[in-house]
Enzyme design. Structure first.
Site, PDB file in Angstrom:
ATOM      1  N   LYS A  22       3.447  -9.474  -8.893  1.00 54.55           N
ATOM      2  CA  LYS A  22       3.292  -8.457  -7.845  1.00 54.55           C
ATOM      3  C   LYS A  22       2.268  -7.417  -8.289  1.00 54.55           C
ATOM      4  CE  LYS A  22       6.394  -5.457  -5.099  1.00 54.55           C
ATOM      5  NZ  LYS A  22       7.822  -5.052  -4.965  1.00 54.55           N
TER       6      LYS A  22
ATOM      7  N   SER B 265       9.905  -5.664  -0.627  1.00 59.33           N
ATOM      8  CA  SER B 265       8.497  -5.339  -0.817  1.00 59.33           C
ATOM      9  C   SER B 265       7.728  -6.355  -1.662  1.00 59.33           C
ATOM     10  CB  SER B 265       8.377  -3.967  -1.483  1.00 59.33           C
ATOM     11  OG  SER B 265       8.930  -3.975  -2.792  1.00 59.33           O
TER      12      SER B 265
ATOM     13  N   SER C 251      14.215  -5.916  -2.789  1.00 62.18           N
ATOM     14  CA  SER C 251      12.821  -6.317  -2.625  1.00 62.18           C
ATOM     15  C   SER C 251      12.411  -7.631  -3.259  1.00 62.18           C
ATOM     16  CB  SER C 251      11.898  -5.208  -3.155  1.00 62.18           C
ATOM     17  OG  SER C 251      11.945  -4.093  -2.305  1.00 62.18           O
TER      18      SER C 251
END
Length: 469
Positions: free
Chosen positions: A86, A161, A185
């Site tokens: 990420k 996310s 997330s």
């Protein structure tokens, strides 16, 4: 002429299958990297999973791994495996924007702990994956990257996310995909894309920016590949002052039996959005799978309320109002409009309100541990709904006044620090994946992962995803 054996494309192979192919000489890490890069070139234009992608560097790292394999000097079970991280796992020399447009981005001099651990294992980092602004949306909508879309159907969200991580995992753009989780997330993208994940105990995976309730976890198509990710990154780092001490955990030992286990099924958290009937039915069927195998399954009553969700939402609004306030005028304009609207109530909340909201973190931690400690595991929906339209920032659309009403099942385990996984347990009538959350006792990370692996093997055939390619 003798027919040549057909080699499965790298994007369809597990980590164990790839390393076996490297060992036999059927494939090399360069072959795998080229296969993944070709697939990204063909499909990522629609999916939009990456913020940074450097094919030349990927091939260079893959060639270095191939040389190690030739010498018999591979660094471990991830050597040569394509992985992603990420965007907020910073990488030396690569600007990190936390999903927000209009900012110069931080250019770190040192890799984050997760990136360092992956590179030490010889993993080949394919790229950095997308996230929404500051990671505060449960969708793939970002002012920096645009919209990340589901490989199953581009009209569906991938969640957030860790949006790009979920998309990359479902698409097969690598074996292990690292994300972060402060309210769901990694579990929400896993649930809405049909992949597996583990949010481990807080502090199990070190972060260079720890924050109360924040954790990191690997997403993958299989639980075994989630375990490979944990094997690589679940080690302490001096930069994370909250990291747990070293634990001798054999992450690759996933065998277990559920007979005699005390399992709770949790379908009413007491707060948030109502559970969709298709989601409820899929979770109940998963609970029956445990019961049929000899587990004692009982219902867990609600233990939170809407006030808890409102308090924590208010605290986050205050926190990110402060972040928003520090931006230049031009950068403020570039922030996603939903996020700009969401943070604004934080501008006039009093210090007393901030402390009231903050105290709720501890209250939720206490309630969660008390409610779940009698059980070996708790089964629940990851989210009360399946994937929503990709353009929506949140499951209810564009109303920024809503108070995180979709994370009543996931948020408690961030605050308590307990491990919690997601594994696909069914599909809606229109084909959207449904995630089952399996949470465990405090620090029982391996046990939680083992129970997830057990369900992965025991679940009905029609609950097993056949990933799009």
């Amino acid at each position: 002429m003798t027919a040549q054996p057909t080699i499965t494309p790298a994007i369809e192979m597990t980590g164990a299958a790839l390393t076996a192919a490297y060992a036999s000489g059927d494939l090399t890490p360069v072959d795998a990297a080229e296969s993944v890069l070709a697939d990204i070139a063909a499909r990522n234009g629609v999916i939009n999973a990456f913020t940074d992608l450097d094919p030349a560097q990927v091939l260079q790292d893959a060639a270095a791994s191939a040389a190690r394999w030739e010498r018999g000097e591979q660094r471990g079970p991830l050597d040569g495996l394509p992985v992603t991280v990420k965007e907020n796992f910073v990488r030396a020399g690569i600007p990190a924007h936390a999903g927000v447009a209009g900012t110069a981005g931080v250019v770190p001099e040192r890799d984050s702990p997760v990136v360092e651990r992956l590179l030490e294992q010889g993993a080949v980092i394919v790229g950095s994956t997308t996230m929404p602004d500051w990671g505060m949306l449960s969708s793939g909508v970002s002012s920096l990257s645009g919209i990340t879309r589901s490989p199953w159907n581009p009209e569906w969200t991938v969640g957030g996310s860790s949006s790009g991580a979920g998309a990359a995992a479902a698409a097969g753009f690598g074996v292990v995909h690292m994300g972060t989780d402060i309210g769901g997330s990694v579990r929400l993208p896993a649930a809405w894309t049909g992949v597996a994940t583990l949010k481990p105990s807080n502090g199990r995976i070190p972060l260079d920016n720890p924050y109360f309730g924040r954790s990191a976890g690997p997403l993958a198509r299989t639980v075994a590949d989630v375990a490979l990710g944990m094997h690589a990154v679940a080690r302490p780092d001096e930069r994370d002052y909250t990291s747990l001490p070293h634990a001798d955990i054999d992450w690759l030992d996933l065998d277990t039996d559920v007979r005699g286990r005390r399992i709770a099924v949790h379908l009413d958290p007491g707060a948030g959005m109502p559970v969709d009937p298709e989601v409820r039915a899929a979770v109940l069927r998963a609970a029956d799978t445990f019961a049929d195998a000899g587990a004692e399954v009982v219902e867990l009553p609600a233990f939170i309320d809407d006030g808890i969700l409102r308090d924590i939402d208010d605290f986050w609004r205050i926190r990110f109002w402060r972040t928003y306030l520090g931006l230049s005028h031009e950068a403020k304009i570039a922030v996603l409009p939903y996020i700009a609207e969401w943070v604004h109530p934080g501008s006039d909340m009093t210090g007393r309100r901030a402390l009231e909201a903050y105290e709720t973190f501890g209250e939720l931690q206490k309630r969660t541990v008390a409610a779940t400690s009698p059980f070996d595991a708790v089964l629940a929906p990851v989210a009360p709904m399946a994937a929503f339209p990709a353009e929506w920032p949140m499951p209810w659309g564009f109303d920024a006044s809503e108070a995180m009403s979709h994370i009543a099942f996931t948020l408690p385990y961030n605050m308590s620090g307990q491990p919690a996984s997601s594994i696909n347990c069914g599909f809606t009538a229109d084909g959207r994946p449904i995630g089952l959350q399996i949470s465990g006792r405090r620090f029982a990370d391996l046990e939680t992962l083992q129970l997830t692996a057990w369900y992965e093997g025991a679940r009905p055939v029609d609950a097993r995803p056949v990933f799009p390619s």
